[in-house]
Write a protein that holds these residues in place. Structure first.
Motif, PDB file in Angstrom:
ATOM      1  N   CYS B 222      43.411  36.699  35.059  1.00 46.51           N
ATOM      2  CA  CYS B 222      44.338  37.466  35.897  1.00 46.51           C
ATOM      3  C   CYS B 222      45.199  38.445  35.103  1.00 46.51           C
ATOM      4  CB  CYS B 222      45.198  36.570  36.774  1.00 46.51           C
ATOM      5  SG  CYS B 222      46.518  35.751  35.940  1.00 46.51           S
ATOM      6  N   HIS B 389      43.076  41.862  42.047  1.00 48.01           N
ATOM      7  CA  HIS B 389      44.403  41.275  42.274  1.00 48.01           C
ATOM      8  C   HIS B 389      44.469  40.545  43.609  1.00 48.01           C
ATOM      9  CE1 HIS B 389      44.598  45.361  43.944  1.00 48.01           C
ATOM     10  NE2 HIS B 389      45.537  44.933  44.752  1.00 48.01           N
ATOM     11  N   MET B 390      43.738  41.065  44.591  1.00 48.22           N
ATOM     12  CA  MET B 390      43.706  40.408  45.912  1.00 48.22           C
ATOM     13  C   MET B 390      42.853  39.146  45.835  1.00 48.22           C
ATOM     14  SD  MET B 390      44.599  42.614  48.692  1.00 48.22           S
ATOM     15  CE  MET B 390      45.331  44.220  48.679  1.00 48.22           C
ATOM     16  N   SER B 393      44.323  36.123  43.886  1.00 47.22           N
ATOM     17  CA  SER B 393      45.461  35.508  44.579  1.00 47.22           C
ATOM     18  C   SER B 393      44.986  34.675  45.765  1.00 47.22           C
ATOM     19  CB  SER B 393      46.417  36.595  45.076  1.00 47.22           C
ATOM     20  OG  SER B 393      46.728  37.485  44.043  1.00 47.22           O
ATOM     21  N   VAL B 394      44.063  35.238  46.536  1.00 45.29           N
ATOM     22  CA  VAL B 394      43.571  34.513  47.717  1.00 45.29           C
ATOM     23  C   VAL B 394      42.801  33.260  47.279  1.00 45.29           C
ATOM     24  CG1 VAL B 394      42.044  34.654  49.729  1.00 45.29           C
ATOM     25  CG2 VAL B 394      43.488  36.596  49.132  1.00 45.29           C
ATOM     26  N   ILE B 396      43.343  31.476  44.659  1.00 46.47           N
ATOM     27  CA  ILE B 396      44.299  30.431  44.242  1.00 46.47           C
ATOM     28  C   ILE B 396      44.824  29.685  45.478  1.00 46.47           C
ATOM     29  CG2 ILE B 396      46.610  30.034  43.261  1.00 46.47           C
ATOM     30  CD1 ILE B 396      45.905  32.129  41.121  1.00 46.47           C
TER      31      ILE B 396
END
Lengths: 183, 503
Positions: B222, B389-390, B393-394, B396
């Motif tokens: 990340c 980045h999307m 995050s999703v 996780i």
């Protein structure tokens, strides 16, 4: 992921990690009691592991320090200009420093997310977490992008909540104010 | 009898439901495999809540599909953007990307897809041949033999995983320590619970594996974006490889198949190691080693054959002994447990219908993989442009959902986080994670076998050496520790400097 730890530091930290686990095991062994008589007591393996971890941790650190000393002794003395140039090239920009901190910030965010999840429910905490996380990882943080990311975060959190809560019947944490519990 | 059972397996597998879930699994596997930072293991951890709700046959079909698709999918990113989709495709990038730069992306992709299929098929045949007889032998094992085998697995992986033996041992001992948390199965004593009643049953395996595999991988990827320019290609002409080249690569293919399957069988090591080992073997035995690394088809053949051949190999110890052959099979064991199955020495006989469904499923999924990759490759290439980045995050959030779903408690999500931090720290300190995973899965069992065996032998270790199987494995364990420094030295001479790292 760029590696900024020196081999010596990695070995020292590995040794410290081993010590930390050994201490935890020894503390845990002190509180153990056996309900049955066995040839091998329940604290035998944890205790053995603790001492082995201490031995291996110490060996790792000592070996790393000795190797480092040998390397230093073998290395030629650098000219001051060379040293200065090396230091200059090693300087990092603010963006690079921030980039290195991202994984640690992510761990903190996940921790906060879990605390919030128990307090305000899954859907709201997930929305907040996603807003923070997506914007943290976003390369071009313009106001427009941030707003779009926030909208996407809320949408994704609600969709995930509905799929797993309503679709699969999972008991995701809810709150009467913020968790979409009465959806 | 075998063919009769296999036919029954196909009968179960070729139903609409199973075929659909196999297809979904293959598509998910290829998708996750081709996105750098995500692997089929991550896909499996995300699907755990779904697996929990599915019928057993459908759940097994989904998992098998992901396994077959995930390994092959990684070649897309390796060839087109020079970033291996999974660690099992590292060596594919060495020759695949130079070929793409030369305008031969279609040939590189076609060759990779074809040899993924062939390597997978070889290893599944090997699996059918080895697992059945071995499973029957394993059924006769008592506590002494089981202790010796698990002990051997732990020492073997500690010696082979990573760049230093002492770090491998530290990693294994950390895993074993964590497995001891909870009430002891032999005498009911609570251990290392720190007074928390939630820990009385020990740490849940699945959240721990999610933390180790999924969260660590996600966090690692990340803080950077590896994507370079995505190379384009026109369209496939056959599989790109000529008949002459195919004939030239026959020995390379068989050698890579054997290396892949053999490494897959070794506990805890998998495709990540096999592709590099096969690549090195192909280069060392080639008459033109200078061609390797410059866009030579032999490099892709070796890498893609070996990483897919490791799949069948990794399933041998999993099915026969409940010992994971690689990261995916570790989570696979957890997923089977969610379905109420107990992978171990009796798994082959007690759940033979599931085993034969797996056999049939592997063959069907492998065929689906080659067809889907061949005809729909462009759709997967588009995935390389999904904003990372999307996605991260999703993913996780979904891993947390997966963890909570197991027992419907947030406590398991904390386990994910703690194991994620531990995994990340270990990666930073160059401590291999595979021994920790294997120690965590096998540690408590290994101790239990030892304690029960010692009760039977009244404290004597002599019978451990008079029983042939246990004697062989205990000597094997000591040998693996003794020879580990030599293996580590050899591993450090390879192109990456770290061959024996886990997927």
């Amino acid at each position: 992921m760029k590696d900024r730890l020196s081999p010596l530091m990695k070995d020292v930290l590995s040794g410290i990690l081993a010590f930390a686990f050994a201490i935890w095991l020894l503390i845990g062994c002190g509180k153990m009691s056996s309900y049955a008589s066995n040839l091998l007591k329940p604290d035998f393996l944890p205790r053995a592991l603790a001492w082995l971890l201490i031995a291996l941790g110490a060996y790792t650190i000592v070996k790393a320090v000795i190797l480092r000393r040998k390397e230093r002794a073998a290395a030629t003395v650098q000219a001051p200009e060379e040293k200065k140039a090396e230091q200059e090239s090693g300087k990092r920009t603010k963006a690079q420093i921030f980039n290195d901190l991202v994984p640690y910030i992510t761990f903190v965010l996940i921790g906060l997310y879990l605390v919030l999840m128990q307090a305000i429910g899954f859907a709201v905490s997930s929305s907040l977490y996603l807003m923070a996380q997506i914007n943290l990882l976003e390369q071009k943080r313009t106001p427009k992008r941030i707003i779009i990311n926030c909208v996407i975060s809320i949408a994704v959190a609600v969709i995930v909540f509905l799929i797993f809560r309503k679709g699969f019947g999972m008991h995701l944490p809810t709150h009467r104010w913020g968790g979409l519990g009465k959806f | 009898m075998f063919f009769q059972n296999l036919l029954l397996g196909f009968q179960q597998c070729l139903t609409w439901g199973c075929l659909l879930w196999l297809l979904i699994g293959v598509v998910l596997g290829i998708s996750f495999g081709c996105i750098p930072g995500l692997t089929a293991t991550v896909a499996l951890t995300l699907c755990l809540p779904l697996i929990y709700t599915l019928d057993l046959n459908l759940a097994v079909s989904l998992i098998i599909g992901m396994y077959a698709g995930g390994c092959s999918g990684g070649l897309i990113a390796a060839i087109l953007i020079n970033v291996p989709g999974t660690p099992a495709n590292i060596a594919t990038a060495y020759d695949g990307h130079p070929m793409a730069l030369r305008g031969e992306a279609a040939k590189a992709m076609g060759t990779g897809i074809l040899y993924s299929f062939l390597g997978g098929t070889f290893s599944f045949i090997a699996l059918f041949a080895i697992a059945g007889p071995l499973g029957k032998v394993c059924e006769t094992f008592g506590n002494r033999e089981l202790f010796a085998i698990t002990f051997f697995a732990l020492t073997l992986v500690s010696g082979l995983a990573g760049k230093s033996l002492n770090k491998g041992l530290i990693a294994m001992m950390i895993g074993v320590s964590l497995s001891l948390i909870g009430i002891s199965a032999v005498d009911g004593s609570p251990r290392l619970t720190m007074g928390l009643s939630k820990l009385n049953n020990g740490l849940e395996m699945i959240p721990a594996l999610i933390g180790f595999y999924a969260v660590t991988e996600l966090i690692k990827s990340c803080n950077h974006d590896d994507r370079g320019e995505i190379m384009q290609f026109t369209k496939f002409k056959g599989f790109g490889i000529s008949m002459k080249e195919f004939k030239e690569q026959i020995w390379n293919f068989f050698r890579s198949c054997i290396i892949g399957t053999a490494i897959g069988i070794m506990p805890g090591i998998g495709g990540a190691t096999s592709n590099l080992m096969a690549y090195m073997a192909a280069k060392n035995s080639s008459k033109t080693p200078e061609k390797f690394g410059t866009g030579y088809v032999g490099g892709i053949v070796a890498s893609e054959t070996a990483n897919n051949a490791a799949i069948g190999g990794a399933m041998v110890p999993m099915l026969c002994l409940g010992i994971p052959g690689d990261g995916f099979s570790a989570v696979f064991i957890g997923a089977l447990m969610l379905q109420g199955l107990n992978p171990g020495p009796l798994f082959m006989s007690k759940s033979s219908d599931v085993v034969y469904l797996m056999y049939a499923g592997l063959l069907v999924a492998n065929t689906m993989t080659i067809l889907i990759e061949y005809f729909f490759i462009r759709a997967f290439i588009k995935l390389l442009s999904v904003p990372k980045h999307m996605l991260l995050s999703v993913v996780i959030v979904l891993t947390m959902v997966g963890a909570i779903g197991i027992n419907n408690r947030v406590f398991d999500a904390w386990t994910v986080l703690i194991f994620g931090i531990l995994g990340f720290a270990m990666t930073k300190f160059d401590i291999p994670m595979t021994p920790t995973i294997l120690g965590f899965i096998l540690g408590a069992d290994c101790e239990q076998y030892l304690r029960i065996a010692l009760q039977v032998t009244q404290g004597s270790f002599k019978p451990f050496f008079t029983t042939p199987v246990s004697c062989v494995f205990i000597i094997g364990a000591l040998l693996s520790l003794g020879l580990a420094p030599w293996f580590v030295k050899r591993a450090n001479r390879t192109p990456t400097g770290q061959v024996y790292e886990e997927e």
